[in-house]
Enzyme design. Structure first.
Site, PDB file in Angstrom:
ATOM      1  CB  CYS A  57       1.001  29.088  47.275  1.00  0.00           C
ATOM      2  SG  CYS A  57       1.136  29.708  48.850  1.00  0.00           S
ATOM      3  CD  GLU A 100       1.021  26.174  50.880  1.00  0.00           C
ATOM      4  OE1 GLU A 100       0.126  26.173  49.896  1.00  0.00           O
ATOM      5  OE2 GLU A 100       1.965  26.831  51.157  1.00  0.00           O
TER       6      GLU A 100
HETATM    7  P1  NAD Z   1       7.488  22.294  42.080  1.00  0.00           P
HETATM    8  O1  NAD Z   1       6.418  21.625  42.785  1.00  0.00           O
HETATM    9  O2  NAD Z   1       7.860  21.522  40.724  1.00  0.00           O
HETATM   10  O3  NAD Z   1       8.568  22.501  43.171  1.00  0.00           O
HETATM   11  C1  NAD Z   1       8.512  22.344  44.597  1.00  0.00           C
HETATM   12  C2  NAD Z   1       9.665  21.638  45.116  1.00  0.00           C
HETATM   13  O4  NAD Z   1       9.543  20.191  44.840  1.00  0.00           O
HETATM   14  C3  NAD Z   1      11.193  21.981  44.556  1.00  0.00           C
HETATM   15  O5  NAD Z   1      12.117  21.733  45.824  1.00  0.00           O
HETATM   16  C4  NAD Z   1      11.465  20.967  43.733  1.00  0.00           C
HETATM   17  O6  NAD Z   1      12.809  20.709  43.559  1.00  0.00           O
HETATM   18  C5  NAD Z   1      10.637  19.541  44.332  1.00  0.00           C
HETATM   19  N1  NAD Z   1      10.169  18.449  43.403  1.00  0.00           N
HETATM   20  C6  NAD Z   1      10.034  18.548  42.251  1.00  0.00           C
HETATM   21  N2  NAD Z   1       9.587  17.364  41.624  1.00  0.00           N
HETATM   22  C7  NAD Z   1       9.913  16.311  42.782  1.00  0.00           C
HETATM   23  C8  NAD Z   1       9.823  15.254  42.928  1.00  0.00           C
HETATM   24  N3  NAD Z   1       9.521  14.244  41.946  1.00  0.00           N
HETATM   25  N4  NAD Z   1      10.061  14.491  44.154  1.00  0.00           N
HETATM   26  C9  NAD Z   1      10.206  15.341  44.998  1.00  0.00           C
HETATM   27  N5  NAD Z   1      10.586  16.708  44.918  1.00  0.00           N
HETATM   28  C10 NAD Z   1      10.327  17.154  43.736  1.00  0.00           C
HETATM   29  O7  NAD Z   1       7.231  23.755  41.825  1.00  0.00           O
HETATM   30  P2  NAD Z   1       8.088  24.444  40.607  1.00  0.00           P
HETATM   31  O8  NAD Z   1       8.395  23.747  39.491  1.00  0.00           O
HETATM   32  O9  NAD Z   1       9.065  25.223  41.424  1.00  0.00           O
HETATM   33  O10 NAD Z   1       6.772  25.622  40.251  1.00  0.00           O
HETATM   34  C11 NAD Z   1       5.885  24.902  39.423  1.00  0.00           C
HETATM   35  C12 NAD Z   1       4.381  25.388  39.809  1.00  0.00           C
HETATM   36  O11 NAD Z   1       4.378  25.170  41.252  1.00  0.00           O
HETATM   37  C13 NAD Z   1       4.474  27.019  39.670  1.00  0.00           C
HETATM   38  O12 NAD Z   1       4.320  27.472  38.516  1.00  0.00           O
HETATM   39  C14 NAD Z   1       3.228  27.255  40.879  1.00  0.00           C
HETATM   40  O13 NAD Z   1       2.169  27.100  40.126  1.00  0.00           O
HETATM   41  C15 NAD Z   1       3.270  26.270  41.655  1.00  0.00           C
HETATM   42  N6  NAD Z   1       4.075  26.691  42.893  1.00  0.00           N
HETATM   43  C16 NAD Z   1       3.199  26.626  44.311  1.00  0.00           C
HETATM   44  C17 NAD Z   1       3.866  27.220  45.134  1.00  0.00           C
HETATM   45  C18 NAD Z   1       3.079  27.183  46.573  1.00  0.00           C
HETATM   46  O14 NAD Z   1       3.391  27.921  47.493  1.00  0.00           O
HETATM   47  N7  NAD Z   1       2.057  26.709  46.639  1.00  0.00           N
HETATM   48  C19 NAD Z   1       5.188  27.482  45.283  1.00  0.00           C
HETATM   49  C20 NAD Z   1       5.947  27.202  44.340  1.00  0.00           C
HETATM   50  C21 NAD Z   1       5.368  26.906  43.131  1.00  0.00           C
END
Ligand code: NAD
Length: 500
Positions: A302, A268
Site C-alpha cells: 500500500c 487503511e
Molecule cells: P479489496 O479491497 O477488494 O479486498 C480487501 C479485503 O476486503 C479482502 O478480504 C476482501 O475479501 C474484502 N472485501 C471485498 N469486498 C468486500 C465487501 N463488499 N465487504 C466487505 N469486505 C470486502 O482489495 P483486493 O481486491 O484484494 O485488491 C484490489 C486493490 O486494493 C489492489 O489492486 C490494491 O490497489 C488495493 N489494495 C490495497 C491494500 C493496502 O494495503 N492498502 C492491500 C491490498 C489491496
C-alpha cells in the site's frame, strides 16, 4: 528450503504441507454451514494449493455469536491486562517457533519471498504482538477536572466484538497488525482473511488456542468479500470493523456500517506514494531506495513508492542507473533465495497490472524497461519503468499495486510539494536529500500519514501508521492504535460533602 515438510510439485516448485483449511469458530475447526469450499491458488503455477471452507452469512453469524458470548461472559475482557499480555507473549513464542512453516505458507499462497517472510513478515508480526502484550496492562484513563461538587475520571473499556477484514499482500503482518491491539484491549475478533491468502490466518487461530486464548476470542472465517466480508460489516452485533484494502471497498464498508448499527470503522486504504529525490542526494543510494520502494513485494504494497520525482540536475544519471537497477532485480520462484521478486498474487492482479502498463503506453509515457510477463507460467511481471509521465496520467494517479515505477522530473521544492500532493491518496512519502531544511520543509508539507527521510519502509510497532485523504483514517501501530479498540467512559460522581 522446506525439506522434510513440503512436497515438490512439478518443475521443482516446493509446496508446503497445508494443515488447516476449515473455518475456526469458537475454538474449533469446522466446515461451512453450506458445506462449500473455495480454491486458493499458487501464483507460481496457477495450480490449486488448497480447498478452503467458504464462510457465508450463516457462518459469520455463528462466529459473531461466539465472539459476543466470549466478550459478554468469557474471561478474556475480565482478565487482568497482565494475564492477557502473558498469553499474547506465549502466542508470539509459538509463532516464532513455526517461522519457517508460516513463511512458506504465505510464500506459496501469496507468491512472497520465503527468505523475507522468515526475516521480515513473521518476526515483524511477533514484534507487534509483543509490543501490544506490553501495552495490555497499561490501559488507563484520566482524572478529570470537573467543576462543582463532583469528581470525574475516564475508564477505557474494550469496544466489544471487532470484525477484521484484511488483504492478501501481507497476510501475516495484517493479521497481527489488527488482532494484537484488539486482544490487548480485551476485545474479541472475527477475522476474514483475503480469499487469495486464507491459510496463515487459520494457522494463527490454531496457535492462539495452544497459547491459551479462550475459545470464541479469535474466530477466523475465510471467504469472499461480498458474502462473508459484507456479512461482517452489516452485522448488527459487531461493534467495530478494522479494514485494510482498497479505497473502493473501504467506501462500501463505511456505507454498510452506516446502514446497519453505526459500528465504528477504521480504514487503511490505497496509496500512490511519492519518493522525492533532490539534486544533493547520493544517486546510487537513491536509485537503490527507489528500486526497493516500488519492486519490494512485487509492488503489492500500500505504501509502494510508485511515483518517483527526481530533480533535474541528477535526472539523466538517475534514469540510466534506475533502468540498470530494475534489470538486475531478479524475478523468479519466491522460494529461491537469489530471487528478488516473485509472481503477482493472482491472475486478476496480473492482468490488472498489465492493463495499467498498456494505459501508460497509450497515454504517451515512454516505457524504458520491463512491461511484459516475465515467465510463460505463473503470474510473473518484469520490473517496469516509465518516463515522460505527466501528473494527469492514470499511471501517475491510480494505485497499480504492481512493479511499475513512474519517473518524473522536477525543478523546484515548491513545484515538487505541489506534485507530491496531487493525488487523492495520502498514505506515505519518501524524501532523499542531505539538506535538513529541505527535509524538514517537505516532511511538513506533504499530506501523508508517514514520511521517510533517507529511508523507505522503515516500520516499527511504535510508529503510528495510516492515511490522510482517501488513504483512509484511523491508525494502526503505536499506542494510537489502541484507541480503535477502546471506548472512553466518563464517570462523574457527586461529592456533596466535599470541603472544596
Ligand atoms: P479489496 O479491497 O477488494 O479486498 C480487501 C479485503 O476486503 C479482502 O478480504 C476482501 O475479501 C474484502 N472485501 C471485498 N469486498 C468486500 C465487501 N463488499 N465487504 C466487505 N469486505 C470486502 O482489495 P483486493 O481486491 O484484494 O485488491 C484490489 C486493490 O486494493 C489492489 O489492486 C490494491 O490497489 C488495493 N489494495 C490495497 C491494500 C493496502 O494495503 N492498502 C492491500 C491490498 C489491496
Amino acid at each position: 528450503s522446506m525439506a522434510g515438510n513440503g512436497k515438490a510439485a512439478a518443475a521443482g516448485v516446493v509446496v508446503p504441507e497445508i494443515k488447516y483449511t476449515k473455518l475456526f469458530i469458537n475454538g474449533e475447526f469446522v466446515d461451512a454451514v453450506s458445506g462449500k469450499t473455495f480454491e486458493t491458488r499458487d501464483p507460481r503455477t496457477g495450480d490449486v494449493l488448497a480447498h478452503v471452507a467458504e464462510a457465508g452469512k450463516a457462518d459469520v453469524d455463528l462466529a459473531v455469536k461466539a465472539a459476543r458470548d466470549a466478550f459478554e461472559h468469557g474471561k478474556w475482557p475480565r482478565m487482568s491486562g497482565y494475564e492477557r499480555g502473558r498469553i499474547m507473549n506465549k502466542l508470539a513464542d509459538l509463532v516464532d517457533q513455526h517461522t519457517e512453516e508460516l513463511a512458506a505458507l504465505d510464500g506459496a499462497d501469496a507468491g512472497k519471498l520465503l527468505l523475507l517472510g522468515k526475516i521480515i513478515d513473521v518476526p515483524g508480526a511477533t514484534q507487534m504482538l509483543r509490543y501490544y502484550a506490553g501495552a495490555a496492562d497499561k490501559i488507563h484513563g484520566d482524572v478529570l477536572r470537573v467543576s462543582g461538587k463532583y469528581q470525574g475520571y475516564t475508564l477505557k473499556e474494550p469496544i466489544g466484538v471487532v470484525g477484521v477484514i484484511i488483504p492478501w499482500n501481507f497476510p501475516t503482518m495484517m493479521f497481527f497488525l489488527k488482532v494484537s491491539p484488539a486482544l490487548a484491549a480485551g476485545c474479541t475478533v472475527v477475522v476474514k482473511p483475503a480469499e487469495q491468502t486464507p491459510l496463515s490466518a487459520l494457522y494463527y487461530a490454531h496457535l492462539a488456542k495452544l497459547a491459551g486464548v479462550p475459545d470464541g476470542v479469535i474466530n477466523v472465517v475465510p471467504g469472499f468479500g461480498h458474502t462473508a466480508g459484507a456479512a461482517i460489516t452489516s452485522h448488527m452485533d459487531v461493534d467495530s470493523v478494522a479494514f485494510t484494502g482498497s479505497t473502493e471497498i473501504g467506501r462500501l464498508i463505511m456505507e454498510s456500517a452506516a446502514r446497519s448499527n453505526l459500528k465504528t470503522v477504521s480504514l487503511e486504504l490505497g496509496g500512490k506514494s511519492p519518493l522525492i529525490v533532490f539534486d544533493d542526494a547520493d544517486v546510487d543510494m537513491a536509485v537503490n531506495l527507489s528500486r526497493l520502494a516500488i519492486f519490494f513485494n512485487k509492488g503489492e504494497v500500500c505504501v509502494a513508492g510508485s511515483r518517483v520525482y527526481v530533480q533535474e540536475g541528477i535526472y539523466d544519471e538517475f534514469v540510466k542507473k534506475a533502468v540498470e537497477a530494475a534489470q538486475s532485480w531478479k524475478v523468479g520462484d519466491p522460494f529461491d533465495v537469489t530471487t528478488n521478486m516473485g509472481p503477482q498474487v493472482d491472475k486478476e492482479q496480473f492482468e490488472k497490472v498489465l492493463k495499467y502498463i498498456e494505459h501508460g503506453k497509450s497515454e504517451g509515457a515512454t516505457l524504458l524497461t520491463g512491461g511484459k510477463p516475465a515467465a510463460e507460467k505463473g503470474y510473473y511481471i518484469e520490473p517496469t519503468i516509465f518516463v515522460d509521465v505527466t501528473d494527469d496520467m492514470k499511471i501517475a494517479q491510480e494505485e497499480i499495486f504492481g512493479p511499475v515505477m513512474s519517473l518524473m522530473k522536477f525543478k523546484t521544492v515548491d513545484e515538487v510539494i505541489e506534485k507530491a500532493n496531487c493525488t487523492k491518496y495520502g498514505l506515505a512519502a519518501g524524501i532523499v536529500t542531505k539538506s535538513l531544511d529541505i527535509a524538514n520543509r517537505v516532511s511538513r508539507s506533504v499530506r501523508a500519514g508517514t514520511v521517510w527521510v533517507n529511508c523507505y519502509f522503515a516500520f516499527d510497532p511504535d510508529a503510528p501508521f495510516g492515511g490522510y485523504k482517501m488513504s483512509g483514517f484511523g491508525r494502526d501501530q503505536g499506542l494510537a492504535a489502541m484507541d480503535k479498540y477502546l471506548q472512553v467512559k466518563s464517570v462523574i460522581t457527586a461529592l456533596p460533602d466535599s470541603p472544596w
